[in-house]
Write a protein that holds these residues in place. Structure first.
Motif, PDB file in Angstrom:
ATOM      1  N   PRO A   1       4.344   2.788   2.123  1.00 21.72           N
ATOM      2  CA  PRO A   1       5.145   2.928   3.343  1.00 21.72           C
ATOM      3  C   PRO A   1       5.661   1.580   3.847  1.00 21.72           C
ATOM      4  O   PRO A   1       4.964   0.560   3.781  1.00 21.72           O
ATOM      5  CB  PRO A   1       4.153   3.535   4.342  1.00 21.72           C
ATOM      6  CG  PRO A   1       3.136   4.218   3.504  1.00 21.72           C
ATOM      7  CD  PRO A   1       3.006   3.390   2.268  1.00 21.72           C
TER       8      PRO A   1
ATOM      9  N   PRO B   1       4.355   2.860   9.904  1.00 23.97           N
ATOM     10  CA  PRO B   1       5.713   2.708   9.372  1.00 23.97           C
ATOM     11  C   PRO B   1       6.681   2.233  10.453  1.00 23.97           C
ATOM     12  O   PRO B   1       6.283   2.091  11.609  1.00 23.97           O
ATOM     13  CB  PRO B   1       6.042   4.136   8.927  1.00 23.97           C
ATOM     14  CG  PRO B   1       5.311   5.000   9.921  1.00 23.97           C
ATOM     15  CD  PRO B   1       4.013   4.275  10.188  1.00 23.97           C
TER      16      PRO B   1
ATOM     17  N   VAL C   1       1.654   8.783   4.607  1.00 18.67           N
ATOM     18  CA  VAL C   1       1.662   8.028   5.858  1.00 18.67           C
ATOM     19  C   VAL C   1       0.815   8.768   6.872  1.00 18.67           C
ATOM     20  O   VAL C   1       1.129   9.900   7.250  1.00 18.67           O
ATOM     21  CB  VAL C   1       3.093   7.854   6.397  1.00 18.67           C
ATOM     22  CG1 VAL C   1       3.065   7.040   7.698  1.00 18.67           C
ATOM     23  CG2 VAL C   1       3.985   7.180   5.377  1.00 18.67           C
TER      24      VAL C   1
END
Length: 462
Positions: A225, A243, A330
């Protein structure tokens, strides 16, 4: 698998590498300068070898001394960490010549991508959008002035080697360029023993987005990510997160697949990071590639649950990656703050000295401290002023920011001045809360406002 690995670094990253090696049942050998003889990483290592005096040219950049220490202690491999010799192709070649595995990419790829000017040309040839810049290395001020006239001001002078903001200057006119060229050249030479420079067109406002990849010798490439590293001062990162709050899942996938494809074309192994500038239209421009572990790899570990140093070691030992692309997910948001021994009220002057007391914030799930110092440690004047990295993880940005502010409030450190209050102030900014900050935010907007507010509070208290 390796039985013994030499850690060719110092401070917090040396501590983290030693801990990872120990958890893999691998013995760790530390090298240290006279200035670092009482440091935490030296104490944690199974063996330690003094390789020279405090200045980096006499110790952590002394290739022959490092190789000798590895051979003397019977190591099979060397982990360079980040900074120092981590992106030095000559050192990687020397390791190979001495039958030592360099835990990183091959020397030829380091030479190709670790040199920023060469990396730009490589990416351009592969069809990746790059920032407009000078075609060749600039040997003289006259060459730089001619290139800047073609690009149009403002432009950025950049060193072809190294990182951390060294050898970089933004200039707005001919006079400034003529003055900054030599100082940037001298700084790059002193920092990396490489004074070569080139120019890039300044793209602003923009976000600094980077994507880390890792590849094994079996041909597997995994992208991780992205990280938003836009909160910078003098081109040095201050706070990073993963992120990026402004990227869509589609953009994340497209960017990741792009860097994974380029990694395969380069026949790249081990870990590396592609750095981009993203303009307000979400167009990405290749900035550079760091052929090493990043300081901010921690936020990636926090949102994925993966351990990147251990993966590096496995790849260097010719073993396959312990995870696949499908396993990379994520999970929440992670933020890292770099706690430095510096005075933010006086142009962030380094503050060497002895730490008298130090209490790190803990107490809840999702708090991580990467540090190379304890109470009683000395911050030496020869090295980077970073004391520790404070990393938090939350289910979303709001939770992560609140957790980081709590950690900074609870952190106790006396003996040297730090940037703790500056970091805490950044996290209260509405621009930061909304994630709309760009690479220019601290320098152009926040710093002046923060210093004014701090001055007002001091005057009121008096």
């Amino acid at each position: 698998m390796f039985k013994k690995v030499l850690v060719a670094n110092r401070g917090e990253i040396a501590v983290q590498i030693i801990r990872a090696l120990h958890e893999m049942s691998i013995q760790a050998v530390a090298i240290y300068s006279v200035a670092d003889q009482d440091s935490l990483f030296v104490q944690l290592a199974d063996e330690a070898v003094c390789i020279g005096a405090g200045p980096v040219n006499e110790s952590y950049l002394n290739m022959q001394a490092i190789i000798s220490a590895a051979n003397l202690t019977g190591c099979q491999a060397i982990h360079p960490g980040y900074g120092f010799l981590s992106e030095n192709a000559t050192f990687a070649t020397l390791c190979q010549a001495c039958q030592l595995t360099f835990i990183g990419p091959d020397a030829d790829v380091i030479a190709q991508m670790g040199d920023k000017a060469t990396a730009r040309q490589t990416m351009k040839q592969l069809g990746v959008p790059v920032i407009p810049g000078s075609i060749t290395i600039l040997s003289t001020v006259t060459d730089a002035l001619a290139s800047a006239q073609q690009l149009g001001y403002p432009v950025m002078i950049k060193a072809t080697a190294g990182g951390g903001g060294k050898g970089i200057r933004v200039v707005n006119d001919e006079q400034a360029l003529a003055q900054a060229f030599q100082t940037a050249k001298q700084e790059a030479k002193a920092s990396y023993d490489d004074g070569r420079l080139y120019l890039e067109k300044v793209i602003a406002p923009a976000k600094h987005i980077e994507v880390q990849v890792i590849a094994d010798t079996q041909g597997h490439v995994v992208y991780l990510p992205e990280r938003d590293c836009s909160l910078q001062r003098n081109h040095q990162k201050v706070i990073e997160e993963s992120p990026c709050a402004l990227l869509t899942p589609t953009e994340r996938q497209q960017l990741g697949e792009l860097v994974a494809a380029e990694t395969k074309k380069l026949h790249y192994t081990n870990t590396g990071t592609f750095e981009f500038l993203m303009d307000q239209q979400h167009q990405f421009y290749f900035l550079e590639m760091n052929t090493r572990l990043q300081v901010e790899h921690t936020v990636t570990e926090m949102v994925t649950g993966l351990e990147l140093i251990k993966a590096q070691v496995l790849v260097a030992a010719k073993m396959p990656l312990p995870f696949s692309q499908d396993e990379v997910q994520v999970n929440g948001v992670a933020i890292e703050c770099r706690l430095n021994a510096e005075d933010p009220y006086h142009d962030f002057r380094p503050q060497p000295g002895q730490i008298k007391s130090l209490i790190y914030p803990m107490g809840t799930l999702g708090v991580r401290i990467d540090a190379g110092v304890v109470a009683g440690s000395t911050i030496a004047p020869f090295y980077d002023s970073m004391i520790a990295k404070v990393i938090v993880h939350g289910k979303d940005r709001k939770t992560a920011i609140a957790k980081m502010r709590r950690c900074l409030d609870e952190l106790v450190l006396t003996g040297v001045q730090t940037n703790r209050e500056f970091l805490s102030g950044l996290l209260t900014s509405e621009v930061v809360k909304q994630a709309t900050y760009t690479t220019e935010y601290i320098q152009q907007d926040f710093l002046k406002e923060w210093l004014t507010d701090a001055s007002t509070q001091i005057s009121s208290a008096n």
